[in-house]
Write an enzyme that holds these catalytic residues in place. Structure first.
Site, PDB file in Angstrom:
ATOM      1  N   HIS A 129       0.856  -1.202   0.000  1.00  0.00           N
ATOM      2  CA  HIS A 129       0.000   0.000   0.000  1.00  0.00           C
ATOM      3  C   HIS A 129       0.888   1.247   0.000  1.00  0.00           C
ATOM      4  O   HIS A 129       1.953   1.259   0.622  1.00  0.00           O
ATOM      5  CB  HIS A 129      -0.913  -0.028   1.233  1.00  0.00           C
ATOM      6  CG  HIS A 129      -1.965   1.027   1.187  1.00  0.00           C
ATOM      7  ND1 HIS A 129      -1.685   2.349   1.448  1.00  0.00           N
ATOM      8  CD2 HIS A 129      -3.278   0.976   0.875  1.00  0.00           C
ATOM      9  CE1 HIS A 129      -2.795   3.057   1.290  1.00  0.00           C
ATOM     10  NE2 HIS A 129      -3.776   2.246   0.938  1.00  0.00           N
ATOM     11  N   GLU A 136      -3.351   1.877  -7.632  1.00  0.00           N
ATOM     12  CA  GLU A 136      -3.777   2.903  -6.675  1.00  0.00           C
ATOM     13  C   GLU A 136      -2.674   3.955  -6.544  1.00  0.00           C
ATOM     14  O   GLU A 136      -1.719   3.773  -5.780  1.00  0.00           O
ATOM     15  CB  GLU A 136      -4.092   2.300  -5.305  1.00  0.00           C
ATOM     16  CG  GLU A 136      -4.643   3.360  -4.359  1.00  0.00           C
ATOM     17  CD  GLU A 136      -5.123   2.782  -3.039  1.00  0.00           C
ATOM     18  OE1 GLU A 136      -6.315   2.503  -2.932  1.00  0.00           O
ATOM     19  OE2 GLU A 136      -4.286   2.614  -2.135  1.00  0.00           O
TER      20      GLU A 136
END
Ligand code: PGA
Length: 268
Positions: free
Chosen positions: A101, A170
């Site tokens: 992430h 992302e």
């Protein structure tokens, strides 16, 4: 791996602050997910709540279309202070792990080497790695960043192993907590997802049906369908909006309706 239905991943990050609130949110989200069981839902709570939430899930919703995920994981058991090992995670019935992430890459400085070891560990323990890739700033040259991250994060894996990885485009700048953030446009997200597939096709000789690629970054109930209506976008990861049962319930309902309209099969 290929998927007949869309996948919605809830990333609670370091929220909520008490077990009671976590149980409450989880019960409601699992309830919503059970009503929309054509949608594959994955909820990633903080690891400290995992034991209780896993018990709740298996006691109350044994057939639920919901899987548990963790937001990160250590690469092994043993002398790694502060880490949670793949075995521990697996023992709580966790099926998915987020790896790479942007908050871990760019805020906590996690390197591609560490990310790669975590992906390898997840596959070795039959936990599905959800690998997040994306550029830090909007003007970074995207193809180079994506290709480099994919090649380094998946180095040493064979095609079969890479086909088990769920990839998420992302970009860090689109995550809602980022200053001046905004979702990417669906057209640009689609281009980035094509770039990701191009690298997976070229480097690991995968075919379209062996790749699952999602979008993440400021997804909410208003912009969701503009991403999901594209068959190339297999799902989304939702951060901020997954902390609101109204918003998350709405997201599941819209996804379910879209699938019915488009005639997706149930995956269950
Ligand atoms: P956001 O977070 O939906 O709040 O932008 C997504 C994520 O960080 O995975």
């Amino acid at each position: 791996m290929s998927l007949a239905s869309k996948i919605i991943i809830a990333n609670w990050k370091a929220n909520p602050s008490s077990l009671k609130e976590a149980q409450d949110l989880f019960a409601k989200e699992v309830g919503e997910a059970a009503m929309h069981s054509r949608v594959k839902t994955v909820i990633c709570p903080p690891v400290i709540y995992l034991e209780e939430l896993s018990k709740m899930l298996h006691a109350n919703f044994p057939q639920a279309s919901v899987s548990l995920g963790v937001q990160d994981m250590g690469e092994a058991a043993g002398p790694l202070t502060g880490e949670v090992s793949p075995e521990m995670v697996r023992n709580f019935g966790v099926d998915y792990v987020l790896i790479g992430h942007s908050e871990r890459r760019y805020t906590l400085g996690e390197s591609d080497r560490i990310i790669n070891r975590k992906v390898v560990a997840a596959i070795g323990h039959r936990i599905i790695p959800v690998l997040l890739v994306g550029e830090k700033e909007q003007n970074d040259y995207r193809y180079d960043v994506l290709a480099e991250q994919l090649r380094q994060d998946l180095v040493g894996l064979n095609s079969l192993e890479v086909s088990k990885v769920l990839t998420v485009y992302e970009p860090a700048w689109a995550v809602s907590s980022h200053p001046d953030s905004h979702a990417d446009t669906p057209a640009e997200a689609l281009r980035a997802i094509e770039m990701i597939r191009e690298v997976l096709f070229k480097t690991w000789k995968l075919e379209q049906k062996e790749t699952i690629v999602l979008y993440g970054g400021s997804v909410n109930e208003h912009n969701l369908l503009s991403f999901l209506e594209h068959p190339e976008i297999d799902g989304v990861i939702v951060g901020g909006a997954s902390l609101s049962i109204e918003k998350f319930g709405h997201i599941l309902k819209l996804t379910d309706n879209l699938q019915v309209r488009k005639g997706h099969d149930s995956i269950h």
